[in-house]
Design an enzyme around this catalytic site. Structure first.
Site, PDB file in Angstrom:
ATOM      1  N   TYR A  57       0.825  -1.210   0.000  1.00  0.00           N
ATOM      2  CA  TYR A  57       0.000   0.000   0.000  1.00  0.00           C
ATOM      3  C   TYR A  57       0.862   1.264   0.000  1.00  0.00           C
ATOM      4  O   TYR A  57       1.852   1.344   0.734  1.00  0.00           O
ATOM      5  CB  TYR A  57      -0.965   0.021   1.196  1.00  0.00           C
ATOM      6  CG  TYR A  57      -2.117  -0.973   1.078  1.00  0.00           C
ATOM      7  CD1 TYR A  57      -2.358  -1.669  -0.098  1.00  0.00           C
ATOM      8  CD2 TYR A  57      -2.964  -1.216   2.155  1.00  0.00           C
ATOM      9  CE1 TYR A  57      -3.407  -2.573  -0.202  1.00  0.00           C
ATOM     10  CE2 TYR A  57      -4.024  -2.121   2.058  1.00  0.00           C
ATOM     11  CZ  TYR A  57      -4.234  -2.802   0.875  1.00  0.00           C
ATOM     12  OH  TYR A  57      -5.271  -3.696   0.774  1.00  0.00           O
ATOM     13  N   GLY A 215     -15.730   1.225  -4.038  1.00  0.00           N
ATOM     14  CA  GLY A 215     -14.777   2.293  -4.354  1.00  0.00           C
ATOM     15  C   GLY A 215     -15.458   3.654  -4.456  1.00  0.00           C
ATOM     16  O   GLY A 215     -14.976   4.553  -5.138  1.00  0.00           O
ATOM     17  N   LYS A 217     -18.524   4.121  -5.683  1.00  0.00           N
ATOM     18  CA  LYS A 217     -19.507   4.129  -6.777  1.00  0.00           C
ATOM     19  C   LYS A 217     -20.939   4.290  -6.275  1.00  0.00           C
ATOM     20  O   LYS A 217     -21.787   4.877  -6.948  1.00  0.00           O
ATOM     21  CB  LYS A 217     -19.393   2.802  -7.534  1.00  0.00           C
ATOM     22  CG  LYS A 217     -19.200   2.960  -9.037  1.00  0.00           C
ATOM     23  CD  LYS A 217     -19.355   1.640  -9.738  1.00  0.00           C
ATOM     24  CE  LYS A 217     -18.030   0.932  -9.934  1.00  0.00           C
ATOM     25  NZ  LYS A 217     -18.193  -0.373 -10.596  1.00  0.00           N
TER      26      LYS A 217
HETATM   27  N1  LIG Z   1      -7.521  -7.644   0.034  1.00  0.00           N
HETATM   28  C1  LIG Z   1      -7.562  -6.925  -1.056  1.00  0.00           C
HETATM   29  O1  LIG Z   1      -7.217  -7.390  -2.153  1.00  0.00           O
HETATM   30  C2  LIG Z   1      -8.046  -5.507  -0.985  1.00  0.00           C
HETATM   31  C3  LIG Z   1      -8.300  -4.794  -2.164  1.00  0.00           C
HETATM   32  C4  LIG Z   1      -8.766  -3.483  -2.052  1.00  0.00           C
HETATM   33  C5  LIG Z   1      -8.970  -2.917  -0.792  1.00  0.00           C
HETATM   34  N2  LIG Z   1      -8.696  -3.649   0.335  1.00  0.00           N
HETATM   35  C6  LIG Z   1      -8.912  -3.056   1.684  1.00  0.00           C
HETATM   36  O2  LIG Z   1     -10.224  -2.531   1.766  1.00  0.00           O
HETATM   37  C7  LIG Z   1     -10.168  -1.185   2.210  1.00  0.00           C
HETATM   38  C8  LIG Z   1     -11.384  -0.419   1.723  1.00  0.00           C
HETATM   39  O3  LIG Z   1     -11.448  -0.455   0.298  1.00  0.00           O
HETATM   40  P1  LIG Z   1     -11.866   0.858  -0.507  1.00  0.00           P
HETATM   41  O4  LIG Z   1     -10.953   1.970  -0.156  1.00  0.00           O
HETATM   42  O5  LIG Z   1     -12.014   0.489  -1.927  1.00  0.00           O
HETATM   43  O6  LIG Z   1     -13.320   1.148   0.184  1.00  0.00           O
HETATM   44  P2  LIG Z   1     -14.587   1.871  -0.424  1.00  0.00           P
HETATM   45  O7  LIG Z   1     -15.371   2.455   0.699  1.00  0.00           O
HETATM   46  O8  LIG Z   1     -15.330   0.945  -1.331  1.00  0.00           O
HETATM   47  O9  LIG Z   1     -14.001   3.038  -1.339  1.00  0.00           O
HETATM   48  C9  LIG Z   1     -13.412   4.178  -0.784  1.00  0.00           C
HETATM   49  C10 LIG Z   1     -13.639   5.332  -1.746  1.00  0.00           C
HETATM   50  O10 LIG Z   1     -15.024   5.690  -1.676  1.00  0.00           O
HETATM   51  C11 LIG Z   1     -15.137   7.035  -1.259  1.00  0.00           C
HETATM   52  N3  LIG Z   1     -16.190   7.107  -0.231  1.00  0.00           N
HETATM   53  C12 LIG Z   1     -16.300   6.325   0.889  1.00  0.00           C
HETATM   54  N4  LIG Z   1     -17.348   6.715   1.633  1.00  0.00           N
HETATM   55  C13 LIG Z   1     -17.912   7.757   0.976  1.00  0.00           C
HETATM   56  C14 LIG Z   1     -19.045   8.578   1.250  1.00  0.00           C
HETATM   57  N5  LIG Z   1     -19.764   8.427   2.362  1.00  0.00           N
HETATM   58  N6  LIG Z   1     -19.368   9.537   0.337  1.00  0.00           N
HETATM   59  C15 LIG Z   1     -18.630   9.699  -0.797  1.00  0.00           C
HETATM   60  N7  LIG Z   1     -17.531   8.956  -1.095  1.00  0.00           N
HETATM   61  C16 LIG Z   1     -17.174   8.002  -0.212  1.00  0.00           C
HETATM   62  C17 LIG Z   1     -13.803   7.419  -0.641  1.00  0.00           C
HETATM   63  O11 LIG Z   1     -13.544   8.807  -0.826  1.00  0.00           O
HETATM   64  P3  LIG Z   1     -13.235   9.759   0.479  1.00  0.00           P
HETATM   65  O12 LIG Z   1     -11.941   9.317   1.047  1.00  0.00           O
HETATM   66  O13 LIG Z   1     -13.180  11.132  -0.144  1.00  0.00           O
HETATM   67  O14 LIG Z   1     -14.392   9.616   1.425  1.00  0.00           O
HETATM   68  C18 LIG Z   1     -12.829   6.565  -1.414  1.00  0.00           C
HETATM   69  O15 LIG Z   1     -12.426   7.175  -2.606  1.00  0.00           O
HETATM   70  C19 LIG Z   1      -8.802  -0.695   1.731  1.00  0.00           C
HETATM   71  O16 LIG Z   1      -8.308   0.406   2.450  1.00  0.00           O
HETATM   72  C20 LIG Z   1      -7.956  -1.919   1.980  1.00  0.00           C
HETATM   73  O17 LIG Z   1      -7.565  -1.967   3.343  1.00  0.00           O
HETATM   74  C21 LIG Z   1      -8.247  -4.927   0.266  1.00  0.00           C
END
Ligand SMILES: NC(=O)c1ccc[n+]([C@@H]2O[C@H](COP(=O)([O-])OP(=O)(O)OC[C@H]3O[C@@H](n4cnc5c(N)ncnc54)[C@H](OP(=O)(O)O)[C@@H]3O)[C@@H](O)[C@H]2O)c1
Length: 300
Positions: A57, A215, A217
């Site tokens: 990361y 992400g 969406k």
């Molecule tokens: N094991 C694996 O292969 C794998 C792969 C991917 C991720 N992960 C883990 O999963 C975690 C979470 O994944 P993710 O970051 O993709 O989570 P996510 O919540 O699906 O996506 C986060 C994105 O959504 C936006 N977002 C979240 N809440 C929001 C809201 N209330 N309103 C508007 N936009 C919002 C965030 O922007 P803002 O920051 O501006 O709110 C950010 O750009 C990662 O940090 C990682 O630890 C693991």
């Protein structure tokens, strides 16, 4: 307050919402030590005590950024649980080709590097990030065992594994794998139907789910399905006096496998809002109504 979820076979509980470190370096308020400290503290205040890292990361730098904060504030070390991952090798100066490495030498090398970068003596959980087509489960089990006996790692698990891959690795391990961390959100619901979650229930462990808001969406829908889903969630949120994100996170809580969503937002207010999702339990009918629009079809 975010509750804990117990992993009885592992004698460990983690917070029911975990905070993800993947996007740490994308924070528009920066990623200096003070900002990271502010986020860790906020999480702890809300009951989120578990942090999800990976060696890769932030271009291999987020563990180190987090570790510097732990060094400056050593009292945090006893308050938090750390999950990290290994096994992905990104192309660059060292290697021309992206690949996986789950050899015993690499797992040990990566675990010891994570310990150094995070500045801790032991990692609560280490996951094999992706299923490696060349993985040898006997060799993996051997190094898992040594690292646990040396006190460097408390538990090993996997991520993005199919049920048969999970079973293959588990069959060679002395100790139960901790979890299978998989992609799961309204627009990718396969783990509920391909045996992934069934296997977790059968194994008595809880899946961790990544990208719970797809992400982001869910909040900026583009396609017809995404727009319909967002509208349905808004309708339910309005009725329950909740916000959209609270309904999105609450939706995971109905599943009997005890899903553990990993938060990806860098926004403090959004972290606070997510932590309140437990106040808005969904009825079975609302849960299915959201599933129906997100999949674009009613259940058979
Ligand atoms: N094991 C694996 O292969 C794998 C792969 C991917 C991720 N992960 C883990 O999963 C975690 C979470 O994944 P993710 O970051 O993709 O989570 P996510 O919540 O699906 O996506 C986060 C994105 O959504 C936006 N977002 C979240 N809440 C929001 C809201 N209330 N309103 C508007 N936009 C919002 C965030 O922007 P803002 O920051 O501006 O709110 C950010 O750009 C990662 O940090 C990682 O630890 C693991």
């Amino acid at each position: 307050m975010v509750p804990q979820i117990n992993f009885p076979k592992h004698n460990l509980s983690i917070s029911r919402l975990v905070y993800g470190i993947w996007r740490l370096h994308e924070d528009k308020h920066g990623f200096g030590e003070d900002r990271i400290y502010e986020k860790i503290n906020l999480c702890l205040e809300l009951g989120i005590d578990t942090f999800d890292h990976a060696d890769i990361y932030g271009d291999f730098e987020n563990e180190e950024r987090f570790g510097k904060v732990l060094k400056k504030h050593p009292d945090l070390k006893n308050k938090i649980k750390i999950i990290t991952k290994c096994g992905i090798q990104v192309p660059g100066a060292k290697y021309p080709t992206k690949h996986y490495n789950t050899s015993k030498e690499h797992i040990r090398y990566s675990v010891e590097r994570s310990l150094r970068k995070l500045q801790v003596d032991s990692l609560d959980v280490v996951l094999i990030h992706r299923p490696d087509p060349l993985m040898d489960p006997t060799e993996m089990a051997e190094v898992f065992d040594s690292l646990v006996l040396e006190g460097k790692v408390k538990h090993f698990g996997v991520s993005n594994f199919t049920p048969t891959q999970f079973q293959m690795v588990q069959s060679k391990c002395k100790r139960p794998l901790f979890t299978n961390q998989v992609e799961f959100h309204l627009f990718y619901t396969e783990p509920m139907f391909d045996g992934t979650f069934d296997q977790m229930i059968e194994s008595g462990i809880h899946p961790m789910v990544w990208s719970p808001t797809a992400g982001g969406k869910v909040f900026s829908p583009q396609t017809e399905t995404e727009i319909k889903t967002s509208n349905k969630i808004q309708e339910i949120a309005k009725r329950l006096g909740a916000s959209i994100d609270q309904i999105v996170y609450s939706w995971f809580l109905n599943h009997p496998a005890g899903l553990v969503p990993i938060l990806g937002t860098n926004d403090l207010e959004r972290i606070k809002s997510a932590a309140a999702c437990f106040s808005y339990p969904l009825t079975r009918v609302d849960w299915f109504a959201i599933l129906e629009v997100a999949r674009g079809k009613e259940v058979a």
